[in-house]
Write an enzyme that holds these catalytic residues in place. Sequence first.
Site, mmCIF file in Angstrom:
data_model
loop_
_atom_site.group_PDB
_atom_site.id
_atom_site.type_symbol
_atom_site.label_atom_id
_atom_site.label_comp_id
_atom_site.label_asym_id
_atom_site.label_seq_id
_atom_site.Cartn_x
_atom_site.Cartn_y
_atom_site.Cartn_z
ATOM 1 N N SER A 141 0.848 -1.193 0.000
ATOM 2 C CA SER A 141 0.000 0.000 0.000
ATOM 3 C C SER A 141 0.882 1.241 0.000
ATOM 4 O O SER A 141 2.040 1.196 0.455
ATOM 5 C CB SER A 141 -0.902 0.017 1.241
ATOM 6 O OG SER A 141 -1.560 1.265 1.384
ATOM 7 N N TYR A 154 -1.872 -0.752 10.327
ATOM 8 C CA TYR A 154 -1.857 -1.075 8.895
ATOM 9 C C TYR A 154 -0.591 -0.542 8.238
ATOM 10 O O TYR A 154 0.075 -1.241 7.476
ATOM 11 C CB TYR A 154 -3.101 -0.487 8.249
ATOM 12 C CG TYR A 154 -3.243 -0.750 6.762
ATOM 13 C CD1 TYR A 154 -3.515 -2.025 6.287
ATOM 14 C CD2 TYR A 154 -3.132 0.291 5.843
ATOM 15 C CE1 TYR A 154 -3.664 -2.268 4.934
ATOM 16 C CE2 TYR A 154 -3.283 0.057 4.486
ATOM 17 C CZ TYR A 154 -3.545 -1.220 4.032
ATOM 18 O OH TYR A 154 -3.685 -1.454 2.680
#
Length: 258
Positions: A141, A154
């Site tokens: 990501s 995350y």
Amino acid sequence: MKLDNQVAAITGGTAGIGRAIAEAFLAEGASVTLMARNQDKAAQVLLEIDAGDRCAYIAGDATLQSDVERFVDGSVERFGKVDILVNNAGGAGELQPVADLPDDAWDLVMKWNLYSTFWASRRAVKPMIERGWGRIINISSTEGKLGKPVLTAYSAAKHAVNGFTKSMAKEVAMSGVTVNAICPGLVITDIIRDNGPRTAEAMGMTFDEMVDLFAQESAIKRPNTVEEVAAVAVLLASEAGAGITGGTLSVDGGTAPY
């Protein structure tokens, strides 16, 4: 047919980016196994993809080591080998400031994003090395290069995935196996539509405001598409990607500075 006679195993392969990669690989001649938790949804996806015996589903939870390893082994049992592993399963989990983030929420995000990548890669890589060819593609990501409030777990997990990618790539570089990560920016998938309002609320804004904020951070001023991510996966999975390893390739419209 860039992937003719290749076999790809994709975790989290029945929705969003994972499904788009599966469809792109199938279009290029590969056979594909998909792993996800929802068996009813998976059965529907197989009908919609309509790739016959070139596409199979194996039920599993990416936060469980036994399920991840069983998925890799099951892919070999189904098609005889795994040439391409796509570690796509993952998610943001519970969104809270670090001061309020419980251990179990942190652990879940690490298992979902980082441990699953490690478990599957370790299981798949030895036969790749023995054959002298293989592709491991980790879906990371932009948050693995940047960071946002309440996305700390995350972001930490995806930073770790990027580091894992770089180190593993050097371990196997002389064997014909490449290891790369794709770092998408904002991509509007079903999971974003379902969970995005909760993320936005934790960030103190509406869902539309959050989407606009993320889009404005990019140079192209819009979200990326699943097809744009899948196109990069095809490149990395193919022979044309042989010279790319240890990369953390951004598909984020120019959001990350590197």
